[in-house]
Design a protein around this motif. Structure first.
Motif, PDB file in Angstrom:
ATOM      1  N   ARG A 130     -12.784  62.590 -24.008  1.00 37.32           N
ATOM      2  CA  ARG A 130     -12.710  61.383 -23.180  1.00 37.32           C
ATOM      3  C   ARG A 130     -13.861  61.328 -22.180  1.00 37.32           C
ATOM      4  NH1 ARG A 130      -7.389  58.659 -22.336  1.00 37.32           N
ATOM      5  NH2 ARG A 130      -7.026  57.899 -24.438  1.00 37.32           N
ATOM      6  N   LYS A 131     -14.740  60.377 -22.378  1.00 40.15           N
ATOM      7  CA  LYS A 131     -15.809  60.133 -21.410  1.00 40.15           C
ATOM      8  C   LYS A 131     -16.262  58.688 -21.559  1.00 40.15           C
ATOM      9  CE  LYS A 131     -17.924  63.683 -23.150  1.00 40.15           C
ATOM     10  NZ  LYS A 131     -18.882  64.754 -23.448  1.00 40.15           N
ATOM     11  N   PRO A 132     -16.817  58.088 -20.500  1.00 38.09           N
ATOM     12  CA  PRO A 132     -17.232  56.685 -20.585  1.00 38.09           C
ATOM     13  C   PRO A 132     -18.488  56.520 -21.442  1.00 38.09           C
ATOM     14  CG  PRO A 132     -17.793  57.603 -18.437  1.00 38.09           C
ATOM     15  CD  PRO A 132     -17.019  58.654 -19.168  1.00 38.09           C
ATOM     16  N   TRP A 145     -16.751  68.368 -23.107  1.00 32.81           N
ATOM     17  CA  TRP A 145     -15.665  68.340 -22.124  1.00 32.81           C
ATOM     18  C   TRP A 145     -15.355  66.897 -21.730  1.00 32.81           C
ATOM     19  CZ3 TRP A 145     -12.632  72.267 -20.533  1.00 32.81           C
ATOM     20  CH2 TRP A 145     -13.065  73.576 -20.801  1.00 32.81           C
ATOM     21  N   THR A 146     -14.091  66.608 -21.545  1.00 32.70           N
ATOM     22  CA  THR A 146     -13.651  65.323 -21.001  1.00 32.70           C
ATOM     23  C   THR A 146     -14.161  65.187 -19.566  1.00 32.70           C
ATOM     24  OG1 THR A 146     -11.723  64.961 -22.406  1.00 32.70           O
ATOM     25  CG2 THR A 146     -11.544  64.180 -20.139  1.00 32.70           C
ATOM     26  N   VAL A 151     -11.884  57.895 -13.794  1.00 25.70           N
ATOM     27  CA  VAL A 151     -10.524  57.586 -13.322  1.00 25.70           C
ATOM     28  C   VAL A 151      -9.806  56.619 -14.259  1.00 25.70           C
ATOM     29  CG1 VAL A 151      -9.182  56.595 -11.429  1.00 25.70           C
ATOM     30  CG2 VAL A 151     -11.149  58.052 -10.936  1.00 25.70           C
ATOM     31  N   GLU A 152     -10.515  55.597 -14.748  1.00 28.59           N
ATOM     32  CA  GLU A 152      -9.872  54.583 -15.595  1.00 28.59           C
ATOM     33  C   GLU A 152      -9.474  55.147 -16.962  1.00 28.59           C
ATOM     34  OE1 GLU A 152     -13.019  54.247 -14.455  1.00 28.59           O
ATOM     35  OE2 GLU A 152     -12.674  52.974 -12.701  1.00 28.59           O
ATOM     36  N   TYR A 157      -2.120  63.318 -18.062  1.00 27.89           N
ATOM     37  CA  TYR A 157      -2.057  64.350 -19.097  1.00 27.89           C
ATOM     38  C   TYR A 157      -3.454  64.863 -19.451  1.00 27.89           C
ATOM     39  CZ  TYR A 157      -1.419  66.554 -23.648  1.00 27.89           C
ATOM     40  OH  TYR A 157      -1.456  67.440 -24.693  1.00 27.89           O
ATOM     41  N   PHE A 158      -4.397  63.949 -19.678  1.00 28.28           N
ATOM     42  CA  PHE A 158      -5.764  64.342 -20.010  1.00 28.28           C
ATOM     43  C   PHE A 158      -6.377  65.181 -18.893  1.00 28.28           C
ATOM     44  CE2 PHE A 158      -5.146  61.401 -23.324  1.00 28.28           C
ATOM     45  CZ  PHE A 158      -6.222  61.428 -24.207  1.00 28.28           C
TER      46      PHE A 158
END
Length: 340
Positions: A130-132, A145-146, A151-152, A157-158
């Motif tokens: 998860r990254k923008p 790495w996430t 924040v969005e 959990y993540f």
């Protein structure tokens, strides 16, 4: 004398499968539970699949210091599997950090103090992808790495899984013990439900098969068989190749609508209830205001993830199960247990 493994959160779905794998391999297992009322049910489930003469339990809480050092004494290995995975998303991103992060530090410090040979921690690919501003398709691997600061896109959990794994590596590196730690990083976990307690992934399957979804969100995930995850933990024991590694365990990335098709093929009687089309993204976003469990998917809607877990198969010495077999076993177990 058998080798003893401290296994945290033994009443959980992955942990029960791991305990079965350990006991069938001749290990002694000391399982931690937060609530003593879970012991009998857990013991009963495990006893159907493995001998339980080397199985014992201890009541410990990840948010309390008490008892962890004593529990780790005499253990050769620690499998830290316990971690909260609620189906609903909290508005407080930090709500899961005390058990996930502080709990990880308690368990690992107890292992270091006891001089255990190896620690295997259950993490997740949610700590990786998860990254923008991702490309589509988006490829990730062991080094990724996430982004905790997104924040969005990074919910409770993540954030908890990412921070918990990071502090584990930081602690072990600071002690010069990085090679004593391995993390297992599955995707969406599916497979044999074992009993009615199940997990969050089982609940999604149950809802699909019960006709709760008019369509499938445009969400894709790496499919990980729960028995493969258990086997992966045990395959780390005494395996010099896996020290200091993050192992992605899973075979194929599938869209939810493809999982629905696989379940329909395995259980034709439920085919009518299973979604056959994908929902537009705006509908999933609308649903998420009413049902926070849908919020988990929103940052990844329409994005196809890609990863290559073959390195983990090579290091662990076995091939992971195909999504078709995994989903068939999941669907059949949900029906067998009367969950739909």
């Amino acid at each position: 004398m058998s080798e003893k493994v401290l296994l945290t959160g033994i009443s959980g779905w992955i942990a029960k499968h791991t305990a079965i794998e350990l006991l069938n391999s001749g290990f002694e297992v000391l399982g931690t539970v937060r609530n003593e009322t879970l012991i009998e049910q857990t013991k009963d489930t495990i006893s159907k699949y493995a001998p339980i003469d080397k199985l014992s339990f201890i009541k410990l809480d990840l948010v309390k210091d008490d008892g962890w050092n004593d529990a780790a004494k005499g253990c050769k290995y620690i499998f830290h599997i316990a971690s909260p995975f609620p189906i609903k998303v909290s508005n407080n991103r930090e709500s899961l950090l005390p058990p996930a992060v502080d709990g990880t530090l308690r368990v690992l410090n107890a292992g270091i103090n006891a001089g255990v040979d190896q620690i295997v921690k259950t993490s997740s690919i949610v700590a990786m992808f998860r990254k923008p501003n991702r490309t589509n398709p988006y490829t990730f691997g062991e080094q990724d790495w996430t982004d905790e600061n997104w924040v969005e896109g990074v919910n409770d959990y993540f954030l908890s899984k990412t921070k918990a794994e990071r502090v584990a590596w930081e602690l072990m590196e600071s002690k010069g013990l990085k090679n004593k730690l391995t993390t297992i990083c599955p995707g969406g976990v599916f497979g044999d439900a074992l009993d009615k307690k199940g997990g969050t992934s089982i609940e999604y399957v149950r809802q699909f098969m019960a006709g709760k979804f008019p369509g499938a969100p445009k969400f894709a995930v790496l499919i990980s068989d729960v028995k493969d995850i258990a086997k992966a933990h045990v395959a780390c024991i005494g395996n010099d190749k896996v020290g200091g590694r993050r192992l992605i365990v899973g075979k194929e990335v599938k869209k939810l609508v493809e999982l629905s098709q696989l379940m329909a093929e395995a259980m034709p009687a439920y085919a009518k209830k299973l979604p056959k089309k994908e929902l537009p993204n705006f509908m999933v976003k609308l649903i998420s205001y009413l049902d926070s469990s849908a919020k988990m998917m929103i940052p990844d809607l329409g994005i196809l993830m890609q990863t290559d877990p073959s390195y983990a198969e090579e290091l662990l010495g076995f091939k992971f199960k195909a999504a078709k077999d995994c989903m068939a076993e999941n669907a059949k177990s949900v029906v067998r247990l009367g969950l739909v």
